[in-house]
Each structure stands twice: as C-alpha cells, then as structure tokens.
Design a protein around this motif. Structure first.
Motif, PDB file in Angstrom:
ATOM      1  N   ASP A 141       2.226   2.209  -3.326  1.00  0.00           N
ATOM      2  CA  ASP A 141       1.212   2.840  -4.170  1.00  0.00           C
ATOM      3  C   ASP A 141       0.921   4.276  -3.740  1.00  0.00           C
ATOM      4  OD1 ASP A 141       0.872   0.656  -5.811  1.00  0.00           O
ATOM      5  OD2 ASP A 141      -0.756  -0.186  -4.625  1.00  0.00           O
ATOM      6  N   ASP A 142       0.948   4.507  -2.426  1.00  0.00           N
ATOM      7  CA  ASP A 142       0.657   5.837  -1.883  1.00  0.00           C
ATOM      8  C   ASP A 142       1.303   5.936  -0.506  1.00  0.00           C
ATOM      9  OD1 ASP A 142      -0.299   8.221  -0.915  1.00  0.00           O
ATOM     10  OD2 ASP A 142      -2.430   7.692  -1.079  1.00  0.00           O
ATOM     11  N   ALA A 143       2.364   6.724  -0.391  1.00  0.00           N
ATOM     12  CA  ALA A 143       3.128   6.815   0.856  1.00  0.00           C
ATOM     13  C   ALA A 143       2.353   7.522   1.965  1.00  0.00           C
ATOM     14  CB  ALA A 143       4.450   7.543   0.616  1.00  0.00           C
ATOM     15  N   ARG A 144       1.323   8.271   1.620  1.00  0.00           N
ATOM     16  CA  ARG A 144       0.473   8.945   2.605  1.00  0.00           C
ATOM     17  C   ARG A 144       1.273   9.823   3.566  1.00  0.00           C
ATOM     18  NH1 ARG A 144      -1.329   3.932   1.457  1.00  0.00           N
ATOM     19  NH2 ARG A 144      -3.557   3.576   1.084  1.00  0.00           N
ATOM     20  N   GLY A 145       2.307  10.431   3.040  1.00  0.00           N
ATOM     21  CA  GLY A 145       3.107  11.336   3.848  1.00  0.00           C
ATOM     22  C   GLY A 145       4.086  10.650   4.781  1.00  0.00           C
ATOM     23  N   LEU A 146       4.173   9.330   4.719  1.00  0.00           N
ATOM     24  CA  LEU A 146       5.057   8.564   5.595  1.00  0.00           C
ATOM     25  C   LEU A 146       6.388   8.342   4.900  1.00  0.00           C
ATOM     26  CD1 LEU A 146       4.713   7.111   8.402  1.00  0.00           C
ATOM     27  CD2 LEU A 146       4.282   5.014   7.095  1.00  0.00           C
ATOM     28  N   ALA A 159       0.837  -1.207   0.000  1.00  0.00           N
ATOM     29  CA  ALA A 159       0.000   0.000   0.000  1.00  0.00           C
ATOM     30  C   ALA A 159       0.869   1.254   0.000  1.00  0.00           C
ATOM     31  CB  ALA A 159      -0.925  -0.011   1.220  1.00  0.00           C
ATOM     32  N   TRP A 160       1.958   1.231   0.774  1.00  0.00           N
ATOM     33  CA  TRP A 160       2.852   2.397   0.855  1.00  0.00           C
ATOM     34  C   TRP A 160       3.525   2.667  -0.492  1.00  0.00           C
ATOM     35  CZ3 TRP A 160       8.194   3.202   0.406  1.00  0.00           C
ATOM     36  CH2 TRP A 160       8.658   4.431   0.902  1.00  0.00           C
TER      37      TRP A 160
END
Length: 201
Positions: A174-179, A171-172
């Motif tokens: 695909d989209d790190a979500r600011g992490l 998932a990260w």
C-alpha cells in the motif's frame, strides 16, 4: 463445425475453482455469488450446486486452492544456504500476494474477523504449513546458523513471525515508505533469526 469438449467432473470442478480465484481477484468474498459465478462460467446454477452444494462450499474450495497455490509458490529452492532459500521463498510470497492482492486481502480479513471458522481454519492451516516447512526443510546445523533450535516454542513464535511478515508485506504494497523490495526482503529474512534467536536463549 466446432466440437464441444466434455470435461471430466474433476476437470470441470477445477475449472470452476480457477474461475472463482479470478472472481475474487477483483471482488471481496461477500461480493461473489452463485448467480455471478454461473453467469461468468456459462453454466447453470444447478451445476454449481451439484459440484459445491452452495456459495459457502464453493468459496471454501477456492480458498483451499489459493492456500495450496501459495504453498507451492513458496516452496524452498534447491540451494545449500538456508538464508538464500528463505529469501527466495519470501520473494515468491510477495509476488503471490501482489498478483492476488484483492483476493488475499479479503481472505486474510475474513479469517481474522472470525465470522467464518471454516475460513479461519484454512488460513491457519496454510500458515502453519508454511512456517513448519522452515524447520522441516532445514537441518539442525542450518538452523543453528540463525541461532534457532527446532522446538515447540520456536515453531510457535515462527507463526507469530509469519503474521508480522504478512502485515508488513500488505502495508508495504500500500505504501513502500521509501523501502526498496530488496531492503524489505532482507529485513524480513533476517528478522526470523532475531525473533527465534531470543526464544532459543
């Protein structure tokens, strides 16, 4: 005049498996065919059937190779601190998945989909080898720092932790979500103690 190098059967088989890994790096497992492999390798279909018997046997050999490569890539480093060893292994795990993203995703989805018991067995055996190594490469005192004891229930929940790690990493990517990567690895590293510490209590 160029001289053609004659490969041993073992070397030729290894060469074809390596090519298979390259092919599934850009295609799903379903998109790989014997015809495509023969064309890419510059060999006859008959030769591929000679080495592997068919598409299914070839793909299973490629996936076993991938599982073995992942196991080698994530081998614990020589360091006295278990946290450091686990962190480095996770960094290398992320690097492997990133470098083989399409192939690994297809491997994971096929295994979880249940359409191929053979693929699932390779996947589960690989996961088991990775999580068992956490316990096998550490002393009881090192595990105790995490609040972990080497018990059948701890090993069972470690398998669940590895599934979470895999899902979070995919998932990260695909989209790190600011992490950040460091934050991701640190969280995954210390989550092991959180999960297995509860089991120990």
């Amino acid at each position: 005049m160029s001289t053609r190098i004659r490969l041993s059967p073992e070397d030729r088989r290894a060469q074809l498996i390596a090519l298979g890994v390259e092919l599934i790096a850009t295609r799903t497992l379903d998109e790989v065919s014997i015809d495509l492999l023969a064309e890419e390798a510059g060999v006859s279909r008959g030769l591929l059937y000679h080495y592997f018997g068919g598409k299914q046997e070839f793909l299973l050999a490629v996936l076993r190779h991938m599982a073995d490569e992942l196991f080698l890539a994530t081998a614990p480093v020589d360091h006295p601190d278990l946290v450091h060893r686990l962190r480095v292994s996770l960094v290398n795990y992320l690097g492997f998945v990133r470098d083989h993203h399409t192939a690994y995703l297809s491997f994971m989805q096929t295994a979880r989909g249940g359409s191929s018991p053979e693929v699932r067995a390779i996947y589960e055996d690989g996961r088991g080898a990775l999580t068992d190594r956490i316990f096998d490469s550490a002393t009881a005192d090192e595990l105790a720092v995490f609040g972990i004891a080497d018990t059948p229930s701890s090993r069972l929940f470690a398998r669940g932790w590895s599934a979470m790690v895999e899902d979070v990493l995919m998932a990260w990517l695909d989209d790190a979500r600011g992490l950040t990567e460091d934050e991701l690895i640190d969280s995954l590293t210390f989550s092991l103690g959180g999960v297995l510490g509860v089991v120990a209590r």
